[in-house]
Motif scaffolding. Structure first.
Motif, PDB file in Angstrom:
ATOM      1  N   TYR A  37       6.307  -1.318  -0.476  1.00  0.00           N
ATOM      2  CA  TYR A  37       6.528  -0.004  -1.097  1.00  0.00           C
ATOM      3  C   TYR A  37       7.657  -0.060  -2.126  1.00  0.00           C
ATOM      4  O   TYR A  37       7.503   0.417  -3.266  1.00  0.00           O
TER       5      TYR A  37
ATOM      6  N   LEU B  82       5.624  -3.465   5.062  1.00  0.00           N
ATOM      7  CA  LEU B  82       5.120  -2.362   4.242  1.00  0.00           C
ATOM      8  C   LEU B  82       6.254  -1.697   3.467  1.00  0.00           C
ATOM      9  O   LEU B  82       6.053  -1.222   2.342  1.00  0.00           O
TER      10      LEU B  82
ATOM     11  N   LEU C 266       1.238   4.844   1.955  1.00  0.00           N
ATOM     12  CA  LEU C 266       2.091   4.069   1.043  1.00  0.00           C
ATOM     13  C   LEU C 266       1.614   4.223  -0.399  1.00  0.00           C
ATOM     14  O   LEU C 266       2.412   4.486  -1.309  1.00  0.00           O
TER      15      LEU C 266
ATOM     16  N   MET D 132       0.197 -10.273   1.732  1.00  0.00           N
ATOM     17  CA  MET D 132      -0.664  -9.159   2.142  1.00  0.00           C
ATOM     18  C   MET D 132      -1.905  -9.623   2.895  1.00  0.00           C
ATOM     19  O   MET D 132      -2.489  -8.859   3.667  1.00  0.00           O
TER      20      MET D 132
ATOM     21  N   LEU E 256      -4.182  -4.076  -1.353  1.00  0.00           N
ATOM     22  CA  LEU E 256      -3.958  -3.271  -0.151  1.00  0.00           C
ATOM     23  C   LEU E 256      -5.238  -2.572   0.294  1.00  0.00           C
ATOM     24  O   LEU E 256      -5.517  -2.461   1.495  1.00  0.00           O
TER      25      LEU E 256
ATOM     26  N   ILE F  47      -1.280   2.286   4.972  1.00  0.00           N
ATOM     27  CA  ILE F  47      -1.459   1.783   3.605  1.00  0.00           C
ATOM     28  C   ILE F  47      -1.811   2.922   2.651  1.00  0.00           C
ATOM     29  O   ILE F  47      -1.271   3.007   1.537  1.00  0.00           O
TER      30      ILE F  47
ATOM     31  N   CYS G  54      -7.436  -2.735   3.826  1.00  0.00           N
ATOM     32  CA  CYS G  54      -7.922  -1.569   4.579  1.00  0.00           C
ATOM     33  C   CYS G  54      -9.348  -1.765   5.091  1.00  0.00           C
ATOM     34  O   CYS G  54      -9.723  -1.222   6.134  1.00  0.00           O
TER      35      CYS G  54
ATOM     36  N   LEU H 229      -3.231   1.018  10.608  1.00  0.00           N
ATOM     37  CA  LEU H 229      -2.772   0.291   9.424  1.00  0.00           C
ATOM     38  C   LEU H 229      -3.391   0.881   8.161  1.00  0.00           C
ATOM     39  O   LEU H 229      -2.720   0.998   7.129  1.00  0.00           O
ATOM     40  N   THR H 230      -4.649   1.263   8.239  1.00  0.00           N
ATOM     41  CA  THR H 230      -5.305   1.877   7.082  1.00  0.00           C
ATOM     42  C   THR H 230      -4.584   3.154   6.663  1.00  0.00           C
ATOM     43  O   THR H 230      -4.332   3.381   5.472  1.00  0.00           O
TER      44      THR H 230
END
Length: 216
Positions: A162, A158, A199, A143, A181, A196, A185, A192-193
């Protein structure tokens, strides 16, 4: 030929197997043979073919893992292994024999290689309980890989995260993953934030009990 005459797959694959596993066959030839095998369309009725493919892939992987495997060859082999496993009836024994080499790939400098190795290890961990903790540790470490935010394999990674979080029965580890995660962020792109956060919301919604991530 394989598409027009599916029954020829067994015959052709047997010849490919004899060719690629011969001594002194160059990596370039093995690479193009692997690419060919990766193009074979598999069905649930062809578990024997999938098992043969897995055997070939892992034989090449095991032999090449002792040397310096070119990234494209390693990528092709890991892709083939991941693709063949779901169609095999008994892939566990073959996979567990290569666990050490697969975990080395999971800690590779290349994030793409790491992701592909983790995808294979997600299968292997289901056949070997002793490797489950190592698998989660490898995912946790990945990560913070420096290449993750800009990698073309980000979506695949991802998805691995998950599925790993969703299947995890240890609430403490799920919370640790969630915290890691959220740390990502803090320095990630808006896209991407958002990915996440989505997710995490999906994991929380599917977790039982609902307090698994919050610790409340």
């Amino acid at each position: 030929l394989c598409h027009t005459h599916p029954a020829m797959k067994v015959v052709i694959l047997a010849e490919v197997q004899r060719f690629v596993l011969r001594p002194n066959v160059g990596e370039r030839a093995q690479y193009y043979a692997t690419i060919f095998m990766n193009q074979l369309v598999l069905t649930r009725k062809e578990s024997a073919i999938a098992q043969t493919l897995l055997l070939i892939y892992l034989s090449l992987f095991g032999a090449r893992a002792k040397e310096s495997i070119q990234s494209r060859m390693l990528s092709a082999l890991l892709s083939g292994i991941h693709r063949a496993v779901p169609f095999c009836e008994a892939p566990g024994d073959l996979l567990t024999r290569q666990l050490s080499s697969l975990f080395r790939c999971a800690h590779a400098a290349s994030f793409s290689t790491t992701v592909q190795a983790l995808m294979v290890l997600s299968h292997a961990a289901s056949f070997d309980e002793t490797s489950v903790h190592r698998f989660y540790s490898a995912v946790y470490e990945a990560m913070l890989h420096t290449e993750m935010p800009s990698s073309s394999k980000l979506a695949l990674f991802l998805n691995v995260v998950y599925k790993a979080m969703k299947a995890d029965t240890h609430p403490g580890r799920v919370r640790a993953f969630a915290k890691r995660l959220l740390q990502v962020c803090a320095h990630a792109t808006p896209a991407l934030t958002c990915a996440i956060l989505l997710l995490l919301s999906e994991v929380r919604r599917s977790s039982a009990p609902p307090q698994a991530m919050s610790g409340s």
